[in-house]
Design a protein around this motif. Structure first.
Motif, short mmCIF file in Angstrom:
data_model
loop_
_atom_site.label_atom_id
_atom_site.label_comp_id
_atom_site.label_asym_id
_atom_site.label_seq_id
_atom_site.Cartn_x
_atom_site.Cartn_y
_atom_site.Cartn_z
N VAL A 229 -25.04 0.88 -9.27
CA VAL A 229 -25.81 2.13 -9.40
C VAL A 229 -24.81 3.32 -9.18
O VAL A 229 -24.86 4.44 -9.49
N ALA A 230 -23.79 3.25 -8.32
CA ALA A 230 -22.68 4.22 -8.07
C ALA A 230 -21.86 4.30 -9.15
O ALA A 230 -21.28 5.32 -9.63
N LYS A 231 -21.51 3.08 -9.69
CA LYS A 231 -20.57 3.21 -11.04
C LYS A 231 -21.22 3.71 -12.11
O LYS A 231 -20.53 4.55 -12.72
N LYS A 232 -22.45 3.71 -12.31
CA LYS A 232 -23.04 4.06 -13.53
C LYS A 232 -23.04 5.83 -13.32
O LYS A 232 -23.11 6.45 -14.22
N ALA A 233 -23.40 6.25 -12.05
CA ALA A 233 -23.61 7.51 -11.78
C ALA A 233 -22.21 8.40 -11.82
O ALA A 233 -22.06 9.60 -11.79
N ALA A 234 -20.95 7.46 -11.77
CA ALA A 234 -19.74 8.13 -11.55
C ALA A 234 -18.90 8.67 -12.89
O ALA A 234 -19.31 8.11 -14.01
N ASP A 235 -18.05 9.43 -12.84
CA ASP A 235 -17.25 9.80 -14.22
C ASP A 235 -16.25 8.95 -14.22
O ASP A 235 -15.67 8.91 -15.31
N PHE A 236 -15.78 8.23 -13.12
CA PHE A 236 -14.44 7.60 -13.13
C PHE A 236 -14.48 6.27 -12.01
O PHE A 236 -15.20 6.63 -10.79
N VAL A 237 -14.00 5.14 -12.39
CA VAL A 237 -14.14 4.16 -11.36
C VAL A 237 -12.63 3.62 -10.98
O VAL A 237 -11.83 3.28 -11.89
N THR A 238 -12.35 3.95 -9.67
CA THR A 238 -10.82 4.02 -9.26
C THR A 238 -10.76 2.38 -8.79
O THR A 238 -11.83 1.46 -8.80
N LYS A 239 -9.67 2.29 -8.23
CA LYS A 239 -9.39 0.94 -7.42
C LYS A 239 -10.10 0.89 -6.14
O LYS A 239 -10.91 1.68 -5.59
N SER A 240 -9.96 -0.24 -5.48
CA SER A 240 -10.70 -0.60 -4.24
C SER A 240 -10.23 0.23 -3.00
O SER A 240 -8.91 0.74 -3.30
N ALA A 241 -10.99 0.19 -2.01
CA ALA A 241 -10.31 0.89 -0.87
C ALA A 241 -9.09 0.25 -0.24
O ALA A 241 -8.08 1.00 0.20
N LYS A 242 -8.97 -1.15 -0.04
CA LYS A 242 -7.71 -1.64 0.15
C LYS A 242 -6.69 -1.57 -0.51
O LYS A 242 -5.62 -1.71 -0.30
N ASP A 243 -6.85 -1.12 -1.76
CA ASP A 243 -5.62 -0.74 -2.73
C ASP A 243 -5.34 0.71 -3.03
O ASP A 243 -4.93 1.37 -4.13
N ASP A 244 -6.20 1.45 -2.04
CA ASP A 244 -6.02 2.88 -1.79
C ASP A 244 -6.47 3.59 -3.23
O ASP A 244 -5.79 4.49 -3.84
N GLY A 245 -7.59 3.08 -3.63
CA GLY A 245 -8.26 3.72 -4.90
C GLY A 245 -8.53 5.42 -4.55
O GLY A 245 -8.39 5.94 -5.71
N ILE A 246 -8.55 6.08 -3.57
CA ILE A 246 -8.55 7.43 -3.18
C ILE A 246 -7.47 7.89 -4.02
O ILE A 246 -7.44 9.04 -4.57
N VAL A 247 -6.36 7.64 -3.44
CA VAL A 247 -4.98 8.07 -4.05
C VAL A 247 -4.82 8.00 -5.48
O VAL A 247 -4.45 8.90 -6.19
N TYR A 248 -5.16 6.70 -6.00
CA TYR A 248 -5.02 6.29 -7.37
C TYR A 248 -5.83 7.43 -8.05
O TYR A 248 -5.24 8.15 -9.03
N ALA A 249 -7.20 7.54 -7.65
CA ALA A 249 -7.97 8.83 -8.48
C ALA A 249 -7.33 10.22 -8.29
O ALA A 249 -7.58 10.77 -9.33
N LEU A 250 -6.95 10.46 -7.20
CA LEU A 250 -6.43 11.65 -7.12
C LEU A 250 -5.40 11.88 -8.18
O LEU A 250 -4.91 13.11 -8.50
N LYS A 251 -4.39 11.20 -8.19
CA LYS A 251 -3.27 11.04 -9.02
C LYS A 251 -3.76 10.97 -10.62
O LYS A 251 -3.38 11.79 -11.50
N HIS A 252 -4.64 10.27 -10.77
CA HIS A 252 -5.21 10.18 -12.11
C HIS A 252 -5.86 11.69 -12.65
O HIS A 252 -5.42 12.12 -13.81
N TYR A 253 -6.45 12.33 -11.84
CA TYR A 253 -6.86 13.73 -11.94
C TYR A 253 -5.77 14.73 -11.66
O TYR A 253 -6.38 15.85 -12.05
N GLY A 254 -4.67 14.45 -11.25
CA GLY A 254 -3.59 15.34 -11.15
C GLY A 254 -3.94 16.29 -10.02
O GLY A 254 -3.32 17.40 -10.05
N ILE A 255 -4.60 15.81 -9.14
CA ILE A 255 -4.78 16.70 -7.92
C ILE A 255 -3.66 16.53 -6.79
O ILE A 255 -3.32 17.36 -5.99
N LEU A 256 -3.11 15.27 -6.98
CA LEU A 256 -1.99 15.12 -6.26
C LEU A 256 -0.76 14.75 -7.15
O LEU A 256 -1.21 14.19 -8.17
#
Length: 256
Positions: A229-256
């Protein structure tokens, strides 16, 4: 990308429960975001007391708690509150006091359970939390209930509670909030308080209760192991929390 505010779910998003904490890389990313002037918020089904127990001591700008039912500023002062009321409140109190099944009532200052089972213990262990104290209800406003029930009982309860929404947070339990609530409603209140626009925001989540939040913010990011349900609602699916998915998505969008 003109992002001025980011909202983070906790369990399975900000925190990987294999490690029981936020990773060093994720924490470093949060400080880097704040240095850029981006406001950071938690948006979780958790109570503030549980965040203390999880040792989440990062200086967030605000807290959207209990799936949007209770919002606090950095000093933990109330910005928005939306308790469960009416016939649904009466029904939930009856279920709690009769111990129909294990159930937690969540008030502003505390949360407590009616009975403890092995299922409750497993559920709390899965989210790195202790079992709430066993206590009686004393006619105080409450903002959320957590029921430890299977899918069949969940569907039955959904038919009984006409003004509530039920979302599953793991195989063991569900959260129950007012139909007028939700993380998106809490985010609206938080943005109004800070004078911000939804088109300037981003969110991260992994559960059914993150659906509206991921759709409401300009960019919604689901974790790799998120509920469909969350994946369908999202604009992007990142890596898992254990693989630092937040950091990966922030870099993907050029925010970091």
């Amino acid at each position: 990308m003109n992002i001025k505010g980011i909202f983070f779910d906790v369990d399975g998003t900000l925190i990987c429960h294999d490690k029981g904490r936020m990773s060093a890389a994720t924490e470093a990313a949060l400080y880097a975001l704040q240095e850029k002037g981006i406001r950071l918020f938690l948006a979780t089904g958790r109570h503030i007391n549980e965040l203390v127990e999880l040792q989440i001591d990062f200086p967030f700008d605000g807290y959207v708690l209990l799936n949007g039912q209770l919002c606090l500023d950095r000093q933990r002062q109330v910005i928005f509150a939306n308790p469960i009321e009416g016939k649904d409140k009466e029904r939930l109190v009856h279920l709690f006091t009769s111990c129909a099944f294990p159930m937690v009532i969540v008030e502003k200052e505390r949360l407590y359970i009616n009975t403890v089972t092995d299922q409750v213990k497993r559920a709390q262990k899965a989210i790195s939390s202790t079992v709430p104290e066993v206590a009686k209800y004393h006619d105080q406003p409450f903002y959320q209930c957590t029921a430890f029930i299977d899918e069949q009982k969940t569907h039955q309860l959904a038919r009984e509670l006409t003004n509530c929404v039920i979302t599953r947070w793991n195989p063991y339990g569900v959260d129950i909030i007012s139909k007028q609530g939700g993380k998106d409603k809490g985010i609206q209140a938080m943005l109004a308080y800070f004078g911000m626009n939804a088109q300037e925001t981003m969110s991260f989540g992994d559960g059914q209760n993150d659906k509206e939040m991921l759709q409401y913010t300009k960019i919604g990011v689901a974790m790799q192991e998120a509920d469909p349900v969350a994946k369908k609602a999202a604009d992007f699916v990142t890596k898992s929390a254990k693989d630092d998915g937040i950091v990966y998505a922030l870099k993907h969008y050029g925010i970091l």
